[in-house]
Design an enzyme around this catalytic site. Structure first.
Site, short mmCIF file in Angstrom:
data_model
loop_
_atom_site.label_atom_id
_atom_site.label_comp_id
_atom_site.label_asym_id
_atom_site.label_seq_id
_atom_site.Cartn_x
_atom_site.Cartn_y
_atom_site.Cartn_z
N HIS A 10 0.84 -1.20 0.00
CA HIS A 10 0.00 0.00 0.00
C HIS A 10 0.88 1.26 0.00
CE1 HIS A 10 0.92 0.95 4.17
NE2 HIS A 10 0.81 -0.34 4.42
N GLU A 79 -1.48 -7.27 7.88
CA GLU A 79 -0.20 -6.98 8.51
C GLU A 79 -0.09 -7.64 9.89
OE1 GLU A 79 2.88 -6.59 8.44
OE2 GLU A 79 3.09 -4.55 7.67
#
Length: 195
Positions: A10, A79
């Protein structure tokens, strides 16, 4: 048959730098642009897979729709959860507990931040998911929109790095890396360019 995974981290988030982990930040406008630019010359994917965190999923939804690609959300490609370090930066932690931060940098598999997900458990969930995808999607090209930690783990495995070197793998915002997966083995390859 191999599975080609093109991994995109990202872009910049509203929360800034630091241990974002499970913190569900949005992309900044600049972060959105970073990701668009990273993918501008690439394509040929059969599928887009995304982490469920909005810094990945929101872009993945727009991108998949624009390219006419199916989208799948894989929760286990999120994550690492940093526990008490969530949402904080290294400078803050260094000031409060220099020893703990040093232990984590030097031995991420051996030291777990307070209330965090152990790196070994994180690695197991990511590798289990990628192993399943490798069997299920063999012969396909897949764009995976995910996080720095997921990419570091997969790139470290592809490069044959020791566990202690995990955090030395550099993955800046909007990095695009290619991996070929065959029978649980990884090798780095060039991402799929538009023909």
């Amino acid at each position: 048959m191999s599975l080609q995974l093109d991994l995109l981290r990202h872009g910049e988030t509203t929360g800034g730098n630091g241990f974002r982990g499970s913190t569900d930040d949005q992309l900044t406008e600049h972060g959105q642009t970073q990701m668009q630019q990273a993918l501008a010359d690439f394509g040929g994917w059969d599928l887009v897979i995304s982490s469920p965190l909005q810094r990945c999923q929101a872009f993945a939804e727009q991108f998949a729709e624009a390219r006419g690609l199916p989208l799948r959300i894989e929760a286990d490609l999120r994550e690492l959860h940093f526990g008490d370090w969530e949402g904080r930066n290294a400078a803050e932690i260094l000031f409060e507990d220099e020893q703990a931060l040093g232990q984590f940098w030097n031995d991420p598999y051996g030291f777990t931040p307070p209330a965090a997900e152990p790196v070994r458990e994180f690695a197991n969930r990511v590798m289990t998911t990628v192993g399943r995808l490798s069997s299920e999607l063999a012969g396909q090209r897949v764009l995976v929109i995910t996080h720095g930690g997921v990419m570091r783990l997969l790139l470290a495995r592809a490069r044959g790095l020791p566990e202690a070197h995990l955090l030395q793998v550099e993955v800046p915002h909007a990095s695009l890396k290619g991996l070929s997966c065959v029978a649980g083995e990884f090798s780095e390859v060039a991402p799929c360019r538009l023909s």
